[in-house]
Design a protein around this motif. Structure first.
Motif, PDB file in Angstrom:
ATOM      1  N   GLU A 114      -9.978  -0.730  -7.767  1.00 25.33           N
ATOM      2  CA  GLU A 114      -8.923  -0.927  -8.752  1.00 25.33           C
ATOM      3  C   GLU A 114      -9.519  -0.884 -10.160  1.00 25.33           C
TER       4      GLU A 114
ATOM      5  N   TYR B 209     -13.583   4.968  -6.213  1.00 29.93           N
ATOM      6  CA  TYR B 209     -12.681   4.324  -5.256  1.00 29.93           C
ATOM      7  C   TYR B 209     -12.376   5.272  -4.088  1.00 29.93           C
ATOM      8  N   ASN B 210     -12.343   6.584  -4.364  1.00 26.77           N
ATOM      9  CA  ASN B 210     -12.085   7.584  -3.324  1.00 26.77           C
ATOM     10  C   ASN B 210     -13.350   8.040  -2.611  1.00 26.77           C
TER      11      ASN B 210
ATOM     12  N   THR C  74       0.807  -1.219   0.000  1.00 26.29           N
ATOM     13  CA  THR C  74       0.000   0.000   0.000  1.00 26.29           C
ATOM     14  C   THR C  74       0.837   1.265   0.000  1.00 26.29           C
TER      15      THR C  74
ATOM     16  N   PRO D 234      -8.043   2.917  -1.792  1.00 28.91           N
ATOM     17  CA  PRO D 234      -6.906   3.058  -2.717  1.00 28.91           C
ATOM     18  C   PRO D 234      -5.567   3.219  -2.019  1.00 28.91           C
ATOM     19  N   GLU D 235      -5.550   3.877  -0.839  1.00 26.83           N
ATOM     20  CA  GLU D 235      -4.266   4.089  -0.155  1.00 26.83           C
ATOM     21  C   GLU D 235      -3.911   2.950   0.789  1.00 26.83           C
TER      22      GLU D 235
ATOM     23  N   ASP E  80     -10.336   7.392 -14.767  1.00 26.17           N
ATOM     24  CA  ASP E  80     -10.426   5.993 -14.328  1.00 26.17           C
ATOM     25  C   ASP E  80     -10.681   5.077 -15.518  1.00 26.17           C
TER      26      ASP E  80
END
Length: 598
Positions: free
Chosen positions: A564, A573-574, A57, A316-317, A521
């Motif tokens: 992803e 995703y965020n 990550t 995501p992170e 994306d």
């Protein structure tokens, strides 16, 4: 970023210490660390990592997605001076997949299973000064017999498979306890009697010990009991309602737990010997019942239509580790804002902090576990072991109403005709019921079901908006029980050979997956649209087919967020909404509850 919230919210003590933060770290690609004794005190590792984020990550500080099957962790810590006369427990929330733990160069224990917590009593190996913990981890990247869920066995994520998680991915922490302490407590509410059946397990010499139990509801004490401890295992039934009609589920303001009114009882348990307090823990439970009857799911003895969203629990992170506790809360609040009353936590045993917020905010959860890809007796054994530990960890969370041990025949690819794999499906179904009589169990969510409490069907065949014939076929396949049970949406039968529908409720537990690309994306979905208006209209179109069904008694939409390469979420995703969430809520609120008869 330091994850500092209390990691075990349904059994809380005040004396604890968080060990998240910067640790030494090393890859051990040739598996030489044990021979070279990297676990010895004073030996340093060549990198650093931010725990509890895995090396794959961004938040770990390493951000390397390549295969490294052996990794090592090391850090120093100091024990609070006030703990000198107590036992010190070293806890790991979850380590994927096998972990060997050393303290001050001495081996203290090993654990296998990437989804569940474990701990060791490290009191005897502490030196009283600067302590050191070392963890060796093995995570076989390509082994298809370990419970890996959505973690891909190839280096680059693809299709429905995501980047792997290796090593420590939940909080590491210390806890101080008296030699005599409460090891476990289980609360089993009995709604029909107005009781809560509690089971207590005590560690240590209990001679002369009494246990005080105080149960409160919104600050009002409803039970106060003192129990003389005569056995390490104690079972008691506490009556909660005391003939007060305003507390019962039949009164609109009753004391039961629902997504609409997530009422909780607070519990304080104290162990005392000769006026000395040995242990104090705080816990909670909800007065909640789930069962099936007449082809419907009932919550607290009333028919309840479940509007669930599929939630992968990736960020995501941080991948499977939420960046902060607030992120768990945010996902639930966003889901509820869209009119969903729960989620199916897909192929992941979620962090207890998510379950805590689901309990507090009122959000149903279907608990699932990472599946193996292939069938093998060792895979069956590994899954069985993890499920025993999952149920143990999460028994007290009222939000969990259903267990899902198997999904879409993953790990049992020949279950349609294989008696051995059918036996495994049946074994998981009955094992979980033997551990937990309070919840529903689905034998194989999606298709090829054996014995099950819910007929859970997956169907993504709604087609594009201009594919009228395909949409009508989709709508027709959902319309009646006979058509649902005859359908083969993935060219697989709904029930495995030798099994058939026995009147259990029918729910559509995966469908949708409409892809809508935001910004740069790139990815895929089961169908796709090009703008926000079409996105809302296509969601409405699919939902209208479900609402037209005479037999579906709940749904689970795929999915909450993009993950992803999948861009088929209601959120990016965020966690940015792809449309006005009020529009989704309006569509989800179109359905009006009716009694469904066979």
């Amino acid at each position: 970023m330091l994850r500092k919230e209390y990691p075990r919210p349904n059994l809380v003590r005040t004396e604890w210490q968080n060990l998240n933060g910067t640790w030494q770290f090393a890859f051990d690609d040739y598996n030489v660390g044990t021979v070279k004794r990297w676990f010895e005190s004073g030996k340093t590792l060549d990198q650093t990592i931010e725990v509890p984020f895995v090396y794959q990550t961004e938040l770990s500080g390493i951000h390397d997605s390549s295969f490294h099957d052996f990794v090592w962790y090391k850090r120093n810590f100091e024990v609070n001076e006030n703990w000198r006369e107590k036992r010190v427990l070293l806890h790991f929330g979850a380590v994927d997949y096998r972990a060997w733990v050393y303290v001050n160069g001495q081996y203290v224990g090993m654990h296998e299973g990437g989804n569940v917590p474990f701990h060791f009593d490290i009191t005897e190996v502490l030196n009283g000064e600067n302590e050191e913990v070392t963890v060796r981890v093995e995570d076989p990247s390509t082994d298809e017999t370990i419970p890996r869920g959505k973690q891909y066995w190839l280096e680059k994520s693809d299709a429905i498979w995501y980047t792997r998680t290796t090593g420590i991915w939940q909080t590491v922490w210390l806890e101080a306890v008296h030699a005599v302490h409460l090891a476990n407590v289980k609360f089993q509410p009995d709604l029909d009697r107005g009781d809560c059946i509690a089971e207590f397990e005590i560690v240590g010499s209990y001679a002369g010990v009494v246990m005080d139990v105080v149960i409160s509801y919104k600050g009002q004490e409803v039970v106060t009991d003192r129990i003389k401890v005569q056995d390490p295992y104690i079972k008691r039934a506490f009556h909660l309602l005391n003939l007060n009609i305003f507390r019962t589920p039949f009164h609109h303001d009753g004391w039961t737990w629902t997504p609409e009114n997530p009422n909780l009882f607070d519990v304080v348990i104290t162990l005392v010997r000769e006026s000395q307090t040995l242990d104090t823990v705080e816990a909670y439970f909800g007065l909640r019942k789930i069962h099936t009857e007449r082809g419907m799911v009932y919550l607290n003895n009333k028919p309840y239509y479940q509007k669930l969203v599929l939630d992968q629990g990736y960020w995501p992170e941080g991948l499977m580790t939420a960046p902060s506790d607030e992120d768990f809360k945010k996902d639930i609040e966003l889901s509820k804002a869209m009119g969903f009353n729960g989620c199916r936590k897909h192929q992941k045993v979620e962090d207890p902090r998510f379950l805590y917020w689901a309990d507090r905010l009122g959000f149903l959860v279907w608990g699932e576990c990472a599946a193996a890809v292939s069938y093998h007796p060792s895979a069956a054994a590994r899954l069985t072991k993890e499920w025993i530990e999952i149920v143990e960890r999460d028994f007290n969370h009222p939000c969990i109403v259903t267990w899902v041990p198997l999904n879409e025949s993953w790990g049992i690819p020949a279950v349609q005709y294989s008696l051995q794999q059918q036996a495994h499906s049946l074994a998981m179904y009955h094992l979980i019921h033997s551990l937990d009589p309070t919840r529903l169990v689905i034998s194989n969510d999606g298709w090829e079901l054996t014995e099950t409490d819910i007929c859970a069907v997956h169907n993504y065949n709604h087609g594009q908006s201009d594919e009228i014939e395909k949409y009508e076929a989709f709508k027709h396949s959902l319309a009646t029980k006979e058509q649902m049970l005859r359908s083969q949406p993935a060219r697989r039968s709904i029930y495995a050979n030798g099994f058939s529908h026995q009147g259990e409720p029918i729910l559509l537990t995966e469908y949708g997956g409409i892809a809508y690309k935001i910004g740069s994306d790139q990815g895929w979905g089961y169908t796709s649209v090009n703008n926000e208006t079409d996105f809302v209209n296509d969601y409405r179109r699919v939902m209208e087919a479900i609402y037209a069904s005479k037999i579906i008694h709940g749904f689970c939409y795929t999915q909450l967020t993009d993950v992803e390469q999948e861009i088929n979420g209601l959120l990016t995703y965020n966690r940015q909404p792809k449309c006005d969430l009020e529009e989704i809520r309006k569509i989800n609120s179109m359905w009006h509850e009716t009694i469904i008869q066979d």
